[in-house]
Design a protein around this motif. Structure first.
Motif: not given
Lengths: 98, 314
Positions: A61-62, A69-73, B152-154, B156-159
């Motif tokens: 899950f983690f 997150a990695e895909v977004v960046i 981390l998610l926040i 990532a969104a900001l980044g």
């Protein structure tokens, strides 16, 4: 049966690795990295059932969260590189080499 | 029994799809193949007593991540194909060899590490099923990691917002600026500052290929669509009145050329209009493309050549 799952996961991981090495399009390289992460998740879930312990599923899950997150960046970086170089090829972004 | 049938079907499907992901030429096909792999892995999770992860896999991966991939593919250009140049000699071959060796190593190593049948998760999920047991773990023992992932998610969104944001190098031209530019061009070259007239919309026709009519009933030359006229010319279906207008215009252009200066003093022709085409006029590859174009029933040679013949004539 557990062995089968693990072999499948190893196969998918190796295919993803070959893709990362062979492909030149940054987006496809990224998809191959996702494939490798998914293969790892499969191994985690399989070991969770093998050992009767939920921690493996928790880690999977983690991993999913971190992968999202990695895909977004990563995709944002690819878009930025594409804007400056008009190309999504990993060969063209080589300025840091020199 | 049911599990092994599911496994074998999905294993074959997912390995074939993964190979397709790596070896397909088009990036969109690769993305769809990745979607197939993710969906089959979701089913495999569900089979292995992980219903929560199966749902998350479908929602997060096939829902969000795949959409993101496809969006970026469309942004970057679907036809951005791979270059086939090998920057490192023999890289492809050795990558495949290394991949095969790695797969064999992993399969033999990890595959043989497990002995005995799986214990199953019945004991671990005693307190109310898979989801509640996972929630208990997340919010008690691993609560710190969970909180960190929210940070981390926040981040990532900001980044993503910071990276994808683009500053304008210069101010966006306003209506006022554009208008000034148009009239400056009018003063310089006599280019018509008004928009081009639309096509004729009359009782019998409502199409782009119909030229607009002036008050005296003749055709407005500016409203003739050159591409369509050229096509109709090649098919031999150009209406004679349009052909006449185009011919007159061509004659006027030649006369202006013979005078030495283009449309500097006289009334600007459509050709001049196209030469210093603004954003609202469509470009016409009529001059300087090097190829002969057919206008109004005769072949118009490229400008340099025709100018040369006129020089000879003098």
């Amino acid at each position: 049966m557990t062995t089968h799952y693990l072999v499948l996961s190893a196969l998918l991981f190796a295919i993803g690795g070959v893709g990362v090495l062979v492909r030149r399009n940054a987006i496809v390289v990224f998809m191959c990295v996702e494939l490798m992460l998914n293969a790892c998740n499969l191994a985690f879930v399989t070991f969770a059932r093998q050992n009767g312990n939920l921690d493996g599923q928790l880690i999977a899950f983690f991993v999913m969260i971190v992968a999202a997150a990695e895909v977004v960046i990563g995709l944002a970086i690819i878009v930025t590189i594409f804007r400056t170089r008009r190309s999504a090829s990993v060969d063209d972004a080589s300025l840091l080499k020199y | 029994m049911g599990e092994s049938i599911t496994f074998w079907v999905l294993a074959v499907v997912s390995v074939i799809a993964a190979l397709g992901l790596v070896f397909s030429r088009r990036a969109v096909y690769s993305a769809l193949m990745l979607g197939v792999v993710m969906l089959s892995l979701a089913v495999l999770y569900a089979v292995q007593d992980a219903p929560f992860l199966a749902a998350v896999q479908i929602i997060v991966y096939t829902g969000a991540v795949m959409m993101l991939f496809l969006f970026v593919l469309m942004l970057v250009g679907v036809d951005s194909s791979d270059s086939l140049v090998e920057t490192i000699k023999g890289q492809r071959f050795w990558a495949v060899v290394g991949g095969l060796g790695f797969a064999a190593l992993l399969a033999l190593g990890i595959g043989n590490a497990v002995a005995g049948s799986p214990k199953g998760l019945a004991a671990a999920t005693e307190g109310g099923g898979n989801v509640s047991s996972l929630a208990q773990l997340i919010f008690t023992r691993h609560v710190f990691a969970f909180e960190v992932t929210s940070a981390l998610l926040i981040t990532a969104a900001l980044g993503a917002m910071v990276l994808a944001h683009r500053e304008r190098a210069e101010a966006k031209p306003t209506q006022r600026d554009l208008s000034r530019q148009r009239f400056a061009a009018f003063g310089r070259t006599g280019k018509n500052p008004a928009p081009l007239p639309g096509p004729g919309t009359y009782a019998r026709h409502n199409a782009i290929d119909m030229p607009a009519l002036l008050p005296d009933g003749t055709i407005a030359p500016l409203s003739v669509n050159r591409y369509i006229a050229r096509y109709e010319e090649s098919k031999g279906i150009l209406p004679p009145e349009v052909a006449e207008v185009l011919e007159q215009e061509e004659a006027a252009r030649r006369a202006a050329q013979a005078n030495g200066h283009g449309g500097e003093h006289g009334t600007p022709t459509v050709a001049d209009e196209a030469r210093d085409a603004g954003p609202d006029t469509e470009p016409m590859p009529e001059d300087g493309t090097g190829q002969d174009t057919v206008v109004a029933g005769r072949v118009v040679r490229p400008r340099g050549e025709s100018a040369a013949t006129e020089e000879d004539g003098k």
